[in-house]
Write a protein that holds these residues in place. Structure first.
Motif, mmCIF file in Angstrom:
data_model
loop_
_atom_site.group_PDB
_atom_site.id
_atom_site.type_symbol
_atom_site.label_atom_id
_atom_site.label_comp_id
_atom_site.label_asym_id
_atom_site.label_seq_id
_atom_site.Cartn_x
_atom_site.Cartn_y
_atom_site.Cartn_z
ATOM 1 N N PRO A 1 0.716 -1.162 -0.181
ATOM 2 C CA PRO A 1 0.100 0.109 0.173
ATOM 3 C C PRO A 1 0.845 1.139 0.063
ATOM 4 N N ASP A 2 1.850 1.315 0.858
ATOM 5 C CA ASP A 2 2.544 2.572 0.957
ATOM 6 C C ASP A 2 3.586 2.451 -0.426
ATOM 7 N N VAL A 3 4.051 1.671 -0.927
ATOM 8 C CA VAL A 3 4.748 1.689 -2.349
ATOM 9 C C VAL A 3 3.860 2.276 -3.329
ATOM 10 N N VAL A 4 2.683 1.665 -3.488
ATOM 11 C CA VAL A 4 1.654 2.230 -4.468
ATOM 12 C C VAL A 4 1.278 3.668 -4.320
ATOM 13 N N VAL A 5 1.025 4.209 -3.213
ATOM 14 C CA VAL A 5 0.991 5.591 -2.870
ATOM 15 C C VAL A 5 2.028 6.454 -3.118
ATOM 16 N N ASP A 6 3.050 6.070 -2.973
ATOM 17 C CA ASP A 6 4.526 6.819 -3.081
ATOM 18 C C ASP A 6 4.507 6.927 -4.697
ATOM 19 N N ASN A 7 4.417 5.602 -5.527
ATOM 20 C CA ASN A 7 4.614 5.665 -6.877
ATOM 21 C C ASN A 7 3.302 6.935 -7.461
ATOM 22 N N TYR A 8 1.999 6.719 -7.059
ATOM 23 C CA TYR A 8 1.098 7.645 -7.460
ATOM 24 C C TYR A 8 1.432 8.942 -7.187
ATOM 25 N N LEU A 9 1.723 9.264 -5.886
ATOM 26 C CA LEU A 9 2.023 10.559 -5.859
ATOM 27 C C LEU A 9 3.231 11.469 -6.619
ATOM 28 N N ARG A 10 4.280 10.343 -6.713
ATOM 29 C CA ARG A 10 5.348 10.950 -7.780
ATOM 30 C C ARG A 10 4.692 11.056 -9.129
ATOM 31 N N ALA A 11 3.970 10.069 -9.768
ATOM 32 C CA ALA A 11 3.569 10.266 -11.033
ATOM 33 C C ALA A 11 2.549 11.571 -11.172
ATOM 34 N N PHE A 12 1.811 11.659 -10.036
ATOM 35 C CA PHE A 12 0.579 12.394 -10.204
ATOM 36 C C PHE A 12 0.940 13.876 -10.062
ATOM 37 N N LEU B 1 -6.168 -4.195 -2.407
ATOM 38 C CA LEU B 1 -5.643 -5.392 -3.131
ATOM 39 C C LEU B 1 -6.439 -6.096 -4.045
ATOM 40 N N ASN B 2 -6.210 -6.411 -5.174
ATOM 41 C CA ASN B 2 -6.928 -7.228 -6.132
ATOM 42 C C ASN B 2 -5.678 -8.262 -6.490
ATOM 43 N N GLU B 3 -5.159 -7.980 -7.535
ATOM 44 C CA GLU B 3 -3.735 -8.923 -8.158
ATOM 45 C C GLU B 3 -2.725 -8.114 -7.474
ATOM 46 N N ASP B 4 -2.778 -6.630 -7.234
ATOM 47 C CA ASP B 4 -1.725 -5.944 -6.526
ATOM 48 C C ASP B 4 -2.482 -4.988 -6.017
ATOM 49 N N TRP B 5 -1.655 -3.940 -5.324
ATOM 50 C CA TRP B 5 -2.214 -2.868 -4.689
ATOM 51 C C TRP B 5 -2.365 -1.547 -5.659
ATOM 52 N N ARG B 6 -3.586 -0.900 -5.338
ATOM 53 C CA ARG B 6 -4.063 0.068 -6.118
ATOM 54 C C ARG B 6 -4.740 1.298 -5.218
ATOM 55 N N VAL B 7 -4.580 2.617 -5.582
ATOM 56 C CA VAL B 7 -5.179 3.729 -5.065
ATOM 57 C C VAL B 7 -6.489 3.769 -5.415
ATOM 58 N N CYS B 8 -7.252 3.974 -4.542
ATOM 59 C CA CYS B 8 -8.825 4.168 -4.667
ATOM 60 C C CYS B 8 -9.361 5.430 -4.274
ATOM 61 N N SER B 9 -8.997 5.980 -3.381
ATOM 62 C CA SER B 9 -9.476 7.189 -3.101
ATOM 63 C C SER B 9 -8.493 7.935 -2.204
#
Length: 184
Positions: free
Chosen positions: A75-86, A172-180
């Motif tokens: 979860p923390d990795v996906v949020v970090d990557n999302y913030l960097r990209a967005f 988490l489905n197949e991998d972690w994703r940011v939903c909100s």
């Protein structure tokens, strides 16, 4: 002239030279044996080179695949990557690979990014976005990630910053994703 009766003429039959086709063939030099050792060495070298190229191609593929596959392992990795990209790169295409498919509630974060872009234009500056530790509260296949976002800029020679607390919901489905994402 006919031979006389008292003389003996010995007749020797005329000898003919045999025709060439009846003569034994001329002995040709033995053909040289092909260099089998050289051929074997070249075959082995070609096989080794082909094996190395094939192995290098396979290894290269896996290294490339691993390097280009986005990390959504936690979860923390996906949020970090999302913030960097967005927020940092402002790359919506890259950010989209980190969000949940279907229902997402990321409008508040989109409005924040639009506000930051407006401030950059209005004040003629560049806004930087940084964050610190991401705190994860996991419950099965869902997790909340809390983080403090800090926005900073230099306006008229004065460094200014703003800090906001944000909470991201991940699944988490197949991998972690940011939903909100929500501020506060």
């Amino acid at each position: 002239m006919p031979p006389s009766a008292g003389s003996q003429v010995s007749r020797v039959p005329a000898q003919r030279t045999p025709p060439e086709e009846l003569a034994p063939p001329a002995v040709a030099p033995a053909p040289r044996q092909p260099r089998r050792r050289l051929r074997t060495v070249l075959t082995v070298v070609a096989g080794v080179v082909a094996a190395l190229c094939l192995t290098g191609g396979v290894v290269g593929y896996f290294v490339y695949d691993r390097a280009t596959t986005p990390d959504r392992s936690a979860p923390d990795v996906v949020v970090d990557n999302y913030l960097r990209a967005f927020l940092v790169d402002r790359n919506d295409v890259r950010a989209s690979i980190f969000i949940c498919e279907g229902s997402t509630d990321l409008g508040q974060l989109q409005r924040l990014r639009d506000d930051l872009a407006d401030r950059e234009v209005r004040f003629g500056t560049t806004m930087s976005t940084v964050w610190g530790e991401l705190q994860v509260d996991r419950d099965g296949d869902n997790a909340e990630v809390r983080v403090n976002l800090t926005f900073a800029a230099q306006v008229d020679g004065i460094r200014q910053s703003d800090r906001q607390a944000w909470t991201f919901t991940t699944r988490l489905n197949e991998d972690w994703r940011v939903c909100s994402a929500t501020a506060g």
